[in-house]
Scaffold this active site. Structure first.
Site, mmCIF file in Angstrom:
data_model
loop_
_atom_site.group_PDB
_atom_site.id
_atom_site.type_symbol
_atom_site.label_atom_id
_atom_site.label_comp_id
_atom_site.label_asym_id
_atom_site.label_seq_id
_atom_site.Cartn_x
_atom_site.Cartn_y
_atom_site.Cartn_z
ATOM 1 N N ARG A 102 58.420 -19.747 2.436
ATOM 2 C CA ARG A 102 58.148 -21.114 2.886
ATOM 3 C C ARG A 102 58.611 -21.309 4.326
ATOM 4 O O ARG A 102 57.923 -21.973 5.118
ATOM 5 C CB ARG A 102 58.861 -22.109 1.967
ATOM 6 C CG ARG A 102 58.677 -23.553 2.390
ATOM 7 C CD ARG A 102 59.391 -24.509 1.463
ATOM 8 N NE ARG A 102 59.188 -25.891 1.891
ATOM 9 C CZ ARG A 102 59.613 -26.948 1.214
ATOM 10 N NH1 ARG A 102 60.256 -26.795 0.069
ATOM 11 N NH2 ARG A 102 59.403 -28.168 1.669
ATOM 12 N N ASN A 104 52.218 -25.561 -5.980
ATOM 13 C CA ASN A 104 51.382 -25.854 -4.815
ATOM 14 C C ASN A 104 50.730 -24.594 -4.260
ATOM 15 O O ASN A 104 51.278 -23.501 -4.411
ATOM 16 C CB ASN A 104 52.233 -26.507 -3.716
ATOM 17 C CG ASN A 104 52.505 -27.967 -4.000
ATOM 18 O OD1 ASN A 104 51.615 -28.696 -4.419
ATOM 19 N ND2 ASN A 104 53.737 -28.393 -3.779
ATOM 20 N N HIS A 109 47.371 -34.006 -2.284
ATOM 21 C CA HIS A 109 47.977 -34.159 -0.966
ATOM 22 C C HIS A 109 46.975 -34.647 0.079
ATOM 23 O O HIS A 109 47.189 -34.464 1.276
ATOM 24 C CB HIS A 109 48.648 -32.857 -0.516
ATOM 25 C CG HIS A 109 49.872 -32.530 -1.310
ATOM 26 N ND1 HIS A 109 50.675 -31.451 -1.050
ATOM 27 C CD2 HIS A 109 50.440 -33.143 -2.381
ATOM 28 C CE1 HIS A 109 51.675 -31.408 -1.915
ATOM 29 N NE2 HIS A 109 51.540 -32.428 -2.743
ATOM 30 N N CYS A 142 50.794 -33.654 -9.869
ATOM 31 C CA CYS A 142 51.563 -33.907 -8.655
ATOM 32 C C CYS A 142 52.346 -35.197 -8.863
ATOM 33 O O CYS A 142 51.942 -36.046 -9.657
ATOM 34 C CB CYS A 142 50.629 -34.034 -7.454
ATOM 35 S SG CYS A 142 51.473 -34.308 -5.863
ATOM 36 N N TYR A 178 51.174 -37.341 3.030
ATOM 37 C CA TYR A 178 50.637 -36.103 3.603
ATOM 38 C C TYR A 178 49.540 -36.371 4.621
ATOM 39 O O TYR A 178 49.214 -35.499 5.426
ATOM 40 C CB TYR A 178 50.109 -35.187 2.499
ATOM 41 C CG TYR A 178 51.194 -34.517 1.705
ATOM 42 C CD1 TYR A 178 51.742 -33.308 2.113
ATOM 43 C CD2 TYR A 178 51.697 -35.100 0.547
ATOM 44 C CE1 TYR A 178 52.747 -32.689 1.392
ATOM 45 C CE2 TYR A 178 52.709 -34.490 -0.188
ATOM 46 C CZ TYR A 178 53.228 -33.291 0.239
ATOM 47 O OH TYR A 178 54.236 -32.685 -0.469
#
Length: 421
Positions: free
Chosen positions: A90, A144, A194, A164, A244
């Site tokens: 990440r 995700n 998102h 989500c 987002y």
């Protein structure tokens, strides 16, 4: 009822377990299996979740295992909450895109594609193994990028629904602002994972009074501040976008911010270290307050609700989930995966009719859906050209020079996870 959580060693897990314990009448779990290859994490998380169950008087049995096949065997539902490559991957997703002047984020843009490339093959392997041991099990995906991962699962014929916590977060926030019970708030939530908007906020059910105009008039500044957007933008849009959407509406501003502060991955990694130290305390028998800063608020309640409905329990009839479009948004293919309110029962999720999406939003949804289609092809079949085309199609990239540079970086930083590279 038996549930398995793949990625059960996650620091998220106590949040999930807390919901399972509190809402046991909705979802009566007899056995819960935490599956994770990281034995050191299971050794900390497993005892804590047993203590949480014990404190709240839950009679269910909790076991831990690194053996996926044994863990999912006989499960009625399997929850996926894994992170291929961990926080280290990440960290890369959030940093190398900045070198090309593009946003670095784990679920959208180039970083989101990298995560999809690493994740889709692993999730599909897990799903096939679930199908071999128990073909009737439901797969609930919280991993995700949820939209792409859910589409991969559905296209492979799995019984899957994506989940989500954005919608339930808005529901709870709006309920507080309106001073009503959360169950009274129904969202006209439309878009992709998102990439969604609240087109309406209805009281009492899907046909109730739309109080979104009043919400924006009375609480627009508070909502905008939480989204880190201007009240003027919300007034002009007349809806509440997912936070987002800031990556799209203020891309260059976000890039400048990200270039001058530690990555979110670094923050989370430090937080996880502290959380695991807390989990090691044998006196801890509840989720610690620090966990609220980790993210995933209300995930447990959404997961319980969805699992209960899919398994014939007492879950809500209507929930916001990720599932096939099937004509709901007429400008998208039927096999696109959208995030919207749906009627959920033991047969799956069927989207409700939604208000027509304004071209301002529909154009972005169509563009990102096209990217997701290309991203899934790249994740399934590999190849530099497929990666390049997916990046070129993404609205946050869209220039060949950027796409070329990002393609090189994506492959270089993820080579160990890409069998074809």
């Amino acid at each position: 009822m038996k549930l398995a959580v793949v990625g059960g060693g996650s620091t998220y897990t106590p949040e999930l377990i807390d919901g399972f314990a509190r809402l046991r009448d909705t979802l009566p779990i007899e056995e819960l299996v935490l599956v994770d290859p990281a034995a050191d994490r299971l050794d900390l998380v497993g005892p804590l979740v047993r203590r949480i169950f014990a404190k709240q008087g839950h009679p269910g049995r909790i076991t831990t295992t690194a053996d996926l096949d044994a863990g999912v065997d006989g499960a009625d539902a399997v929850l996926l909450q894994l992170r291929v490559g961990g926080q280290a991957a990440r960290e890369q997703d959030e940093t190398w895109p900045l070198e090309c002047g593009c946003v670095g984020q784990e679920t959208t843009g180039a970083g989101g594609l990298a995560k999809a490339m690493r994740t889709v093959p692993v999730v599909l392997d897990i799903a096939e193994r679930v199908r071999r041991t128990n073909p009737d099990a439901w797969i609930i995906d919280f991993t995700n990028p949820v939209g792409i991962v859910t589409r991969a699962l559905l296209q492979a014929g799995h019984k899957a629904v994506g989940l989500c916590n954005v919608a339930i977060g808005f529901q709870r926030k709006f309920a507080r602002l309106l001073d009503v019970a959360p169950s009274e708030v129904h969202l006209d939530h439309v878009g992709l994972n998102h990439l969604s908007w609240e087109l309406g906020v209805r009281l009492g059910g899907p046909d109730g009074e739309d109080v979104l105009p009043r919400l924006l008039a009375e609480h627009g500044e508070a909502v905008a501040a939480d989204l880190r957007m201007s009240p003027a933008l919300l007034d002009r849009l007349g809806v509440v976008p997912s936070y987002y959407l800031r990556y799209f509406y203020a891309h260059d501003e976000v890039v400048r911010e990200l270039a001058t502060k530690p990555s979110r991955a670094a923050e989370v990694a430090a937080m996880e270290k502290d959380l695991l130290a807390l989990y090691a305390d044998p006196a801890l028998d509840e989720k610690p307050a620090l966990l609220a800063k980790r993210g995933g608020a209300f995930y447990s309640e959404a997961a319980v609700d969805l699992a209960a409905s899919l398994l014939g329990g007492g879950g809500s009839e209507i929930q916001v989930v990720n599932t096939y479009n099937n004509g709901t948004l007429p400008f998208l293919p039927d096999d696109a995966v959208i995030e919207t309110q749906a009627r959920v029962d033991g047969t799956g999720a069927v989207p409700l009719a939604v208000p027509a999406l304004d071209p301002l939003f529909a154009g972005l949804v169509a563009g990102v859906t096209a990217y997701e289609d290309l991203a899934l092809r790249a994740a399934l079949h590999g190849g530099r050209d497929r990666v390049f085309k997916a990046l070129l199609a993404h609205p946050l990239i869209g220039q060949s020079e950027y796409a070329e540079g990002l393609t090189d970086r994506l492959i270089a930083h993820n080579r160990e996870h890409l069998a074809w590279a």
